[in-house]
Every structure is written in C-alpha cells, then in structure tokens.
Scaffold this active site. Structure first.
Site, short mmCIF file in Angstrom:
data_model
loop_
_atom_site.label_atom_id
_atom_site.label_comp_id
_atom_site.label_asym_id
_atom_site.label_seq_id
_atom_site.Cartn_x
_atom_site.Cartn_y
_atom_site.Cartn_z
N ASN A 1 -2.95 -11.46 16.61
CA ASN A 1 -1.97 -11.30 15.52
C ASN A 1 -0.83 -10.41 16.02
O ASN A 1 -0.85 -9.93 17.15
CB ASN A 1 -2.62 -10.76 14.25
CG ASN A 1 -2.96 -9.27 14.32
OD1 ASN A 1 -2.66 -8.58 15.28
ND2 ASN A 1 -3.61 -8.79 13.27
N GLU B 1 -5.38 -8.27 4.78
CA GLU B 1 -5.61 -7.72 6.12
C GLU B 1 -6.59 -6.56 5.99
O GLU B 1 -6.24 -5.49 5.48
CB GLU B 1 -4.31 -7.22 6.75
CG GLU B 1 -4.54 -6.69 8.15
CD GLU B 1 -3.52 -5.66 8.58
OE1 GLU B 1 -2.90 -5.02 7.72
OE2 GLU B 1 -3.35 -5.51 9.81
N ARG C 1 -8.38 5.11 1.48
CA ARG C 1 -7.61 4.46 0.41
C ARG C 1 -6.58 5.38 -0.22
O ARG C 1 -5.49 4.92 -0.57
CB ARG C 1 -8.57 3.98 -0.69
CG ARG C 1 -9.15 2.59 -0.53
CD ARG C 1 -10.08 2.44 0.67
NE ARG C 1 -10.76 1.15 0.69
CZ ARG C 1 -11.95 0.93 0.18
NH1 ARG C 1 -12.62 1.96 -0.35
NH2 ARG C 1 -12.50 -0.28 0.19
N ASP D 1 -0.89 -6.82 3.31
CA ASP D 1 -0.91 -5.91 4.46
C ASP D 1 -1.75 -4.67 4.13
O ASP D 1 -1.74 -4.20 2.99
CB ASP D 1 0.54 -5.50 4.77
CG ASP D 1 0.61 -4.42 5.82
OD1 ASP D 1 0.39 -4.72 7.00
OD2 ASP D 1 0.86 -3.25 5.44
N HIS E 1 -6.56 -0.14 2.96
CA HIS E 1 -6.11 1.17 2.46
C HIS E 1 -5.86 1.16 0.96
O HIS E 1 -5.26 2.08 0.43
CB HIS E 1 -4.88 1.60 3.25
CG HIS E 1 -5.19 1.71 4.71
ND1 HIS E 1 -5.83 2.81 5.26
CD2 HIS E 1 -5.04 0.83 5.72
CE1 HIS E 1 -6.04 2.61 6.54
NE2 HIS E 1 -5.56 1.41 6.86
N ASN F 1 0.82 -1.22 0.00
CA ASN F 1 0.00 0.00 0.00
C ASN F 1 0.85 1.26 0.00
O ASN F 1 0.42 2.32 -0.45
CB ASN F 1 -0.90 0.01 1.26
CG ASN F 1 -1.58 1.35 1.46
OD1 ASN F 1 -2.42 1.75 0.64
ND2 ASN F 1 -1.18 2.08 2.49
N ARG G 1 -5.00 -19.55 11.53
CA ARG G 1 -3.60 -19.15 11.59
C ARG G 1 -3.21 -19.02 13.05
O ARG G 1 -3.91 -18.36 13.83
CB ARG G 1 -3.41 -17.80 10.90
CG ARG G 1 -2.00 -17.24 10.99
CD ARG G 1 -1.87 -15.86 10.36
NE ARG G 1 -2.63 -14.86 11.08
CZ ARG G 1 -2.88 -13.64 10.63
NH1 ARG G 1 -2.46 -13.27 9.42
NH2 ARG G 1 -3.57 -12.79 11.35
O1 LIG Z 1 1.37 4.17 16.45
C1 LIG Z 1 1.64 3.60 15.44
N1 LIG Z 1 0.77 3.57 14.35
C2 LIG Z 1 -0.55 4.20 14.39
C3 LIG Z 1 -1.63 3.20 14.82
C4 LIG Z 1 -1.53 1.92 13.97
O2 LIG Z 1 -1.76 2.28 12.59
C5 LIG Z 1 -1.26 1.47 11.60
C6 LIG Z 1 -2.07 0.52 10.95
C7 LIG Z 1 -3.48 0.36 11.21
C8 LIG Z 1 -4.00 0.16 12.50
C9 LIG Z 1 -5.38 0.01 12.67
C10 LIG Z 1 -6.22 0.06 11.56
O3 LIG Z 1 -7.60 -0.09 11.70
C11 LIG Z 1 -5.68 0.24 10.29
O4 LIG Z 1 -6.54 0.22 9.22
C12 LIG Z 1 -4.32 0.38 10.10
O5 LIG Z 1 -1.57 -0.29 9.95
C13 LIG Z 1 -0.28 -0.16 9.53
C14 LIG Z 1 0.16 -0.99 8.48
C15 LIG Z 1 1.47 -0.87 8.02
O6 LIG Z 1 1.90 -1.64 7.00
C16 LIG Z 1 2.35 0.05 8.60
C17 LIG Z 1 1.91 0.86 9.65
O7 LIG Z 1 2.76 1.76 10.19
C18 LIG Z 1 0.59 0.76 10.12
C19 LIG Z 1 0.09 1.60 11.21
O8 LIG Z 1 0.87 2.42 11.75
C20 LIG Z 1 2.97 2.87 15.30
C21 LIG Z 1 4.06 3.85 14.88
C22 LIG Z 1 4.13 3.69 13.38
C23 LIG Z 1 3.86 2.21 13.13
N2 LIG Z 1 2.97 1.91 14.24
C24 LIG Z 1 2.13 0.82 14.29
O9 LIG Z 1 1.39 0.67 15.26
C25 LIG Z 1 2.10 -0.20 13.18
C26 LIG Z 1 1.01 -0.99 13.11
C27 LIG Z 1 0.83 -2.04 12.10
C28 LIG Z 1 1.84 -2.46 11.22
C29 LIG Z 1 1.58 -3.47 10.31
C30 LIG Z 1 0.33 -4.07 10.26
O10 LIG Z 1 0.06 -5.09 9.37
C31 LIG Z 1 -0.68 -3.66 11.15
O11 LIG Z 1 -1.89 -4.27 11.09
C32 LIG Z 1 -0.43 -2.65 12.05
CA LIG Z 2 -3.54 3.62 -0.09
#
Ligand SMILES: O=C(NCCCOc1c(-c2ccc(O)c(O)c2)oc2cc(O)cc(O)c2c1=O)[C@@H]1CCCN1C(=O)/C=C/c1ccc(O)c(O)c1
Ligand SMILES: [Ca+2]
Length: 488
Positions: A297, A233, A158, A197, A201, A101, A335
C-alpha cells in the site's frame, strides 16, 4: 451492511490511484479502467489538507486535514464531481480516502490547500468549524504528553494523538455530525464508499455512529437502499496488540495487512508455495467477506508500517507473481496499488510535480505504460489481464489444486479459469486438469487475445479438460493463466 463494493456487472478488483488528479482519473476511467474491467478506484483524500513546506509537500501532508472543503492538489469540487460522474458512467466506482481520526498537528498556525486558516495550538479550525470542545484532551487521553506511545493500551491508541496530530473527539455528537456531513456531501456527488484512514485510532462504536448518520447511496446510480462500501485501515500484523482488525468488521471491511506480509515470504521463497493450498481463512486470516487484500500500500511500500518487507513494483518479477496469485484466488476483495516512482532514499517525497508544485499530468507510452514518473502498475499487462481473469472466474471456487514441488502450483476456478506458477529451479512439464472446456486458449500473462488471435503463448485443452502445461523456471513471468474469455 457496509461490505458490498457495488461493483458494476461482473467486476471484482479496485486500484488505488495514489495522488492522481481528478481530471486524470476521469480520463483513465473512460479510456482504460472501464474497458479493461476494473470495479473501482480508491482516490487520495479529497478534503483540504495542511500545506507542508518542510519537507517540501510530502505525500503525507494529505493525511493532515484542515477542513472538509473539497479542494486539494488533485483538484476542486467541480473537477471531483465531474470525475465521479464520468467514472460511474464508465462502470467504475469511486471510493474516497477519509481522514477522520484527526486534524493537522500542533504545528501552530497555517493554511490549507483551499486557503482555510487554522491554529492547531488553540485547536481552532474555522474551515469546518472545529474548536477546543471537539478534540480529545486530558479527560480522554491519559498518556504522559497527550500523544500515543503505548500500543498495548487500547484507550491510549484511540484517545491520544497519533504523532502529535490533534485527535478528534468522535464521542461528540457535533463531531460525528460534521464527519457524516462530509460523507453525505461525497455521497451526493455519487461516491460509492470510503476507505477509513487510521481506523485503529478510533473506537469501532464511534465509526458505527458516524456511519449511522450517512445517507443511502444515490439511487439513480446504485439503485435503492444501498449503503456505502466501507473498508477500514487497521494495521494489525496478527501480533499481541489489543487493537485488532476483527473488532472493526461490524462497520464494513478491514484492510488485511497479514495478506501481503505472508505472500511476501512465499514469493521471496522463505516459505513453500505448496502451503497456499488452504490460503485464506485456513491461514487464520479474517473471513473472505470482511477483508480488502493487497500486496503493498502507499505507506508500507515505502518501508513504513509493521510489515516493512512487503513486495513492491520495484521488484517486478515477484510482484507480478504475487499480484497474479491475489487476483486468481477467490479469497477476499483485492486492491491493486498504483504508485509513482518515488525517491527510495526519501520516503516522504510527494507526487511528480511541476515548478509551481502542481501535480504533473499522467502521460502514456505506445505500449500503454505510463510516463512522467507514474508507475501505473494497474496498466501492466500481467496485472490488468488477471483482473479480467478474476472477473471471468466470478463466484466459482478453487478446484484441481496441484503442486509439483515446493514452488510449483496450479489450480482452477470452476470451469472458468486456470493458472500455473513456477518459482522452483526446474520447469513444469505436466499433463494437468484445467477444469476448462476443450479449446485453444490464450495465455494472458505472455500476451492478449487481439482480433481473434493470441499474441502470446497458446494452450490446447482437450475434451477431457486436460492440457500439457509447460512453465519455464527462468521465464521473465514464470506462470501461465487461461480463462474462458480469451479463446481463439
Ligand atoms: O514518521 C512519520 N510518522 C510516524 C510513523 C507512521 O505513523 C503514522 C501512522 C501509523 C503507522 C503505523 C501504525 O501501526 C499506525 O497505527 C499508524 O498512521 C498515520 C495516519 C495518518 O492519517 C497520518 C499520519 O501522519 C500517520 C502516521 O504518521 C511520518 C511523518 C509524519 C507522517 N509520517 C508518516 O509516516 C505517515 C504515515 C501514514 C499516513 C497515512 C496512512 O494511512 C498510513 O497508514 C500511514
Ligand atoms: Ca483517535
């Protein structure tokens, strides 16, 4: 057409070896996952990611791509190729975590794990290459600052930046071609499919367009005309957001976040277990063939994502019960999360590492459990034996449902397997119909069948399929499980 995981003979569950190195996964396929009947492994993103030093090497740095070169802390392309080959040979499939994405964020310039430079401010990723035309901008995203704020606006979700990460323009044929090229490179190495992943989005149509450019899987490994296994996801808790998991089922399966959230309520005794009688589509969840189910997960085990309150390996008793239920029940494709002992006060902490920040080898103890900070839930006897239970149950449906109270249930899988679980305040002591042929069965929760003998409890099933079932309410694992593959 992307919903078949291509499991080798009779296998039916996968495990996510989160942050494992390729060399450790290859060995695990040969010495454990093959012999114990796992279908496959979800691996961490194999493509080059940003090196984040503040905080120091967080787990989520692997979700900030810099290029599609196959160089990460888990290993290089040669090690990846060797691992996939050895796992396929052991009957274990490999699914890559595909971060397509976005590229890394507007965090300026830097280097990736393969040494590629990038400048996110100028949208310059020479390692692919990607440039300014390959990202969504003011024409596609209409939010105030270019990032996602309003999850009730499907276009914003998106076309804008997820936490500031540069958002790839998947409407562009060039971008679709680059991503499909990455997928085809992995397919050439023998990969069986992809976890997409952050699919929420991306537009389903764009994901479909990328997939339409991918080759069939290698026929020497999978046979002719096989399409990649795709599971996307989509964090959808069944709320009012416009983006829903059901919108993605045309491009493969969808991760089912409702599954783990609802089972957490049950196994925390906030909702009666007896209501699981119609578990699955009867609870309003997606079709069985359209979901990948899980208890926790890599993200929500750290209290992230909508769920937050899922059960994790830090609470072993309910975790083993919920996992056993997931594996015993015919709904969906399961899983199993395999974690490392992260610091619960720091949900950014990366995998166990050495002084030079390289990832630590996985080590093993005499009871087959892991050391060096790896949790290895997939190696817990109560879990790996339930993988065998699911394999033996095969396509047989649920029958002989029984509930003795709000928190006592039992059911069969045809004439192949039977489980009883007890979360109530008193023992189960009942003559139940197991559906199984008469014989002496090993309880695979309390032990194994070794050299023709049960090392744990044994259950005597009469010629009428009935057995006296006793499940103590204060046992460490208040359940018994038997199947036709573990008889004395
Ligand atoms: O506080 C954070 N993020 C904001 C809250 C979580 O939001 C994220 C979501 C997310 C959360 C909830 C949702 O409903 C949604 O649609 C998306 O998906 C991601 C996917 C990615 O490939 C890379 C990312 O940095 C994120 C991400 O930050 C910390 C710092 C940056 C990375 N991160 C994180 O917390 C990273 C989280 C993360 C990374 C990989 C994943 O596959 C995932 O599901 C979550
Ligand atoms: Ca996008």
């Amino acid at each position: 057409q992307y919903s078949d995981p291509h499991c080798a003979g009779g296998r039916s569950a996968i495990t996510h070896l989160f942050e494992w190195k390729w060399s450790d996964i290859a060995q695990e396929c040969e010495r454990f996952l093959g012999p114990y009947g796992y279908c496959g492994v979800q691996i961490s993103p194999p493509n080059e990611n940003r090196v984040v030093t503040n905080p120091n090497r967080p787990w989520w740095e692997r979700y900030q791509p810099v290029s599609y070169k196959l160089v990460t802390r888990s290993g290089n392309e040669g090690q990846l190729k060797d691992m996939i080959q050895r796992c396929n040979k052991a009957g274990v499939r490999i699914y890559a975590d595909a971060v397509i994405n976005h590229m890394t964020g507007a965090g300026g310039t830097g280097y990736g794990t393969g040494g590629s430079s990038y400048d996110a401010n100028s949208l310059n990723f020479p390692g692919v290459p990607y440039g300014g035309n390959d990202f969504n901008g003011g024409n596609e995203c209409h939010s105030s600052d270019g990032s996602i704020h309003n999850y009730n606006n499907a276009e914003e979700v998106r076309n804008c930046r997820l936490v500031g990460l540069t958002d790839l323009k998947l409407a562009s044929d060039y971008v679709r071609g680059k991503i499909a090229g990455y997928f085809n490179h992995l397919i050439d190495l023998g990969i069986a499919g992809f976890r997409v992943d952050a699919a929420k989005h991306m537009w389903p149509g764009d994901i479909a367009a990328v997939l339409s450019k991918t080759k069939n899987l290698r026929s020497d490994v999978f046979g002719g005309g096989k399409r990649a296994f795709v599971f996307q996801e989509v964090i959808d808790m069944g709320g009012s957001e416009p983006v829903k998991g059901g919108q993605y089922v045309g491009d493969g399966r969808v991760t089912n976040f409702i599954f783990g959230a609802k089972l957490a309520e049950i196994f925390r005794k906030k909702n009666a277990m007896k209501y699981l009688k119609n578990w699955g589509e009867g609870w309003g969840m997606m079709r069985s063939d359209d979901v990948v189910n899980f208890i926790d997960n890599h993200d929500n085990q750290r209290g992230h994502g909508g769920a937050g309150a899922v059960i994790t390996h830090w609470e072993p008793r309910p975790y083993k019960l919920a996992t056993a239920f997931m594996l015993a029940h015919p709904y969906g494709f399961p899983r199993i999360m395999s974690s490392y002992e992260y610091n619960r006060a720091d949900n950014t902490e990366g995998p166990p590492h050495n002084g030079d920040m390289s990832i630590k080898d996985v080590s093993f103890k005499s009871d087959m459990s892991c050391g060096n900070g790896w949790s290895c839930e997939h190696r817990w006897r109560q879990i790996y034996n339930m993988v065998a239970f699911r394999n033996k149950a095969g396509g047989d449906g649920l029958s002989n449902w029984w509930s003795g109270s709000d928190y006592q249930i039992a059911f069969s899988r045809g004439n192949k397997a039977f489980i009883a679980m007890n979360l109530d305040g008193f023992d189960i002591n009942a003559n139940l119909n197991t559906g199984l042929p008469g014989g002496t069965y090993c309880d695979v929760i309390s032990g194994n069948l070794e050299n023709g003998r049960c090392t744990g409890k044994t259950i005597q099933v009469g010629g009428d399929g009935k057995a006296h079932i006793n499940v103590g309410h204060s046992w460490e694992d208040p359940m018994i499980a038997i199947h036709i593959g573990a008889r004395q």
